[in-house]
Design a protein around this motif. Sequence first.
Motif, PDB file in Angstrom:
ATOM      1  N   HIS A  32      43.239  50.987  39.389  1.00  0.00           N
ATOM      2  CA  HIS A  32      44.111  49.947  38.845  1.00  0.00           C
ATOM      3  C   HIS A  32      43.876  48.585  39.499  1.00  0.00           C
ATOM      4  CE1 HIS A  32      46.190  51.280  42.465  1.00  0.00           C
ATOM      5  NE2 HIS A  32      46.867  50.143  42.437  1.00  0.00           N
ATOM      6  N   ARG A  33      42.918  48.500  40.430  1.00  0.00           N
ATOM      7  CA  ARG A  33      42.615  47.239  41.118  1.00  0.00           C
ATOM      8  C   ARG A  33      41.142  46.884  40.919  1.00  0.00           C
ATOM      9  NH1 ARG A  33      45.508  46.139  45.852  1.00  0.00           N
ATOM     10  NH2 ARG A  33      44.395  44.153  45.764  1.00  0.00           N
ATOM     11  N   PRO A  34      40.765  46.367  39.751  1.00  0.00           N
ATOM     12  CA  PRO A  34      39.350  46.086  39.471  1.00  0.00           C
ATOM     13  C   PRO A  34      38.698  45.154  40.476  1.00  0.00           C
ATOM     14  CG  PRO A  34      40.666  45.848  37.476  1.00  0.00           C
ATOM     15  CD  PRO A  34      41.622  46.066  38.608  1.00  0.00           C
ATOM     16  N   GLU A  35      39.484  44.297  41.114  1.00  0.00           N
ATOM     17  CA  GLU A  35      38.898  43.390  42.097  1.00  0.00           C
ATOM     18  C   GLU A  35      38.410  44.140  43.345  1.00  0.00           C
ATOM     19  OE1 GLU A  35      43.316  43.556  43.167  1.00  0.00           O
ATOM     20  OE2 GLU A  35      42.098  43.621  41.337  1.00  0.00           O
ATOM     21  N   GLU A  58      24.870  55.512  41.435  1.00  0.00           N
ATOM     22  CA  GLU A  58      25.444  55.918  40.149  1.00  0.00           C
ATOM     23  C   GLU A  58      26.877  55.423  40.088  1.00  0.00           C
ATOM     24  OE1 GLU A  58      26.190  59.855  37.331  1.00  0.00           O
ATOM     25  OE2 GLU A  58      25.319  60.110  39.330  1.00  0.00           O
ATOM     26  N   LEU A  59      27.185  54.696  39.036  1.00  0.00           N
ATOM     27  CA  LEU A  59      28.544  54.195  38.811  1.00  0.00           C
ATOM     28  C   LEU A  59      29.234  55.068  37.774  1.00  0.00           C
ATOM     29  CD1 LEU A  59      27.722  50.387  38.567  1.00  0.00           C
ATOM     30  CD2 LEU A  59      28.524  51.631  40.574  1.00  0.00           C
ATOM     31  N   ASP A  60      30.530  55.334  37.984  1.00  0.00           N
ATOM     32  CA  ASP A  60      31.270  56.202  37.073  1.00  0.00           C
ATOM     33  C   ASP A  60      32.605  55.554  36.725  1.00  0.00           C
ATOM     34  OD1 ASP A  60      31.761  58.665  35.659  1.00  0.00           O
ATOM     35  OD2 ASP A  60      33.178  59.163  37.256  1.00  0.00           O
ATOM     36  N   GLY A  61      33.044  55.783  35.510  1.00  0.00           N
ATOM     37  CA  GLY A  61      34.309  55.235  35.052  1.00  0.00           C
ATOM     38  C   GLY A  61      34.065  53.979  34.241  1.00  0.00           C
ATOM     39  N   PRO A  62      35.102  53.244  33.948  1.00  0.00           N
ATOM     40  CA  PRO A  62      34.899  52.011  33.192  1.00  0.00           C
ATOM     41  C   PRO A  62      34.018  51.052  33.985  1.00  0.00           C
ATOM     42  CG  PRO A  62      37.147  52.133  34.043  1.00  0.00           C
ATOM     43  CD  PRO A  62      36.513  53.455  34.310  1.00  0.00           C
ATOM     44  N   ALA A  71      30.493  46.476  38.366  1.00  0.00           N
ATOM     45  CA  ALA A  71      31.447  47.166  39.230  1.00  0.00           C
ATOM     46  C   ALA A  71      32.065  48.333  38.478  1.00  0.00           C
ATOM     47  CB  ALA A  71      32.533  46.203  39.702  1.00  0.00           C
ATOM     48  N   ALA A  72      32.455  49.342  39.248  1.00  0.00           N
ATOM     49  CA  ALA A  72      33.118  50.520  38.687  1.00  0.00           C
ATOM     50  C   ALA A  72      34.045  51.098  39.755  1.00  0.00           C
ATOM     51  CB  ALA A  72      32.087  51.565  38.249  1.00  0.00           C
ATOM     52  N   PRO A  73      35.014  51.930  39.341  1.00  0.00           N
ATOM     53  CA  PRO A  73      35.949  52.479  40.328  1.00  0.00           C
ATOM     54  C   PRO A  73      35.397  53.635  41.155  1.00  0.00           C
ATOM     55  CG  PRO A  73      36.549  53.186  38.124  1.00  0.00           C
ATOM     56  CD  PRO A  73      35.431  52.207  37.960  1.00  0.00           C
ATOM     57  N   ARG A  74      34.281  54.237  40.707  1.00  0.00           N
ATOM     58  CA  ARG A  74      33.688  55.348  41.464  1.00  0.00           C
ATOM     59  C   ARG A  74      32.179  55.177  41.504  1.00  0.00           C
ATOM     60  NH1 ARG A  74      34.479  61.171  41.465  1.00  0.00           N
ATOM     61  NH2 ARG A  74      33.079  61.234  39.698  1.00  0.00           N
ATOM     62  N   ALA A  75      31.589  55.595  42.630  1.00  0.00           N
ATOM     63  CA  ALA A  75      30.136  55.493  42.749  1.00  0.00           C
ATOM     64  C   ALA A  75      29.643  56.459  43.815  1.00  0.00           C
ATOM     65  CB  ALA A  75      29.724  54.069  43.101  1.00  0.00           C
TER      66      ALA A  75
END
Length: 199
Positions: A32-35, A58-62, A71-75
């Motif tokens: 919930h904190r894209p920054e 590897e980036l995962d999620g939106p 940027a992504a919330p998981r990597a």
Amino acid sequence: MIAFKFLAAGALAPFTRFQWPASGEWVSAAAHRPELWIHACRAGDLPYWLADELWRIELDGPLREARYQVAAPRARLVARVAAWDRALAGDYARACALRARDLALPHVPTAARDALARATELDAIADVARGAGPASRAAELVADAAQNALHVGPATTSYIAATLASALGGGLAAFEAERAWQARWLAERLRVGEVDSGP
């Protein structure tokens, strides 16, 4: 998405000092904190983020795409790009310094132009450019690029070359065109993917 991430030696994030698990475990940020998401770069973004080690990530999620990064919330780290080492970093810094010299040639005083064109060693480039006198901003930047290639490293050298391109009259478009040239140089030697062709 597979992207790239530059890290300090030992898989250490250069800004946050986060120790990345090199074994490939997933790392998560607050969705919930894209920054605060995990940042990475595409092949065309490589010159903006240089550091000691280059990793495939590897980036995962939106996925959030920005001008010079993604940027992504998981990597998770996938594999280190072994081709990015001190020798290649030195070659890249030298290539950027030579490119700065070539960009500047039409803009340096006539008396220094031939000598600068003939100079191929970084020390000689710096000496000739300094000898062009303080009135030549282009020559000053060429000297800075050559000295940085010798004593500082590729990140500052490539930035100086792009700044020179901008200062010669093209502004941000020229800066980004020079960064695109640098990205193509890196992608070709690192064999990391396609970068749009251009000047």
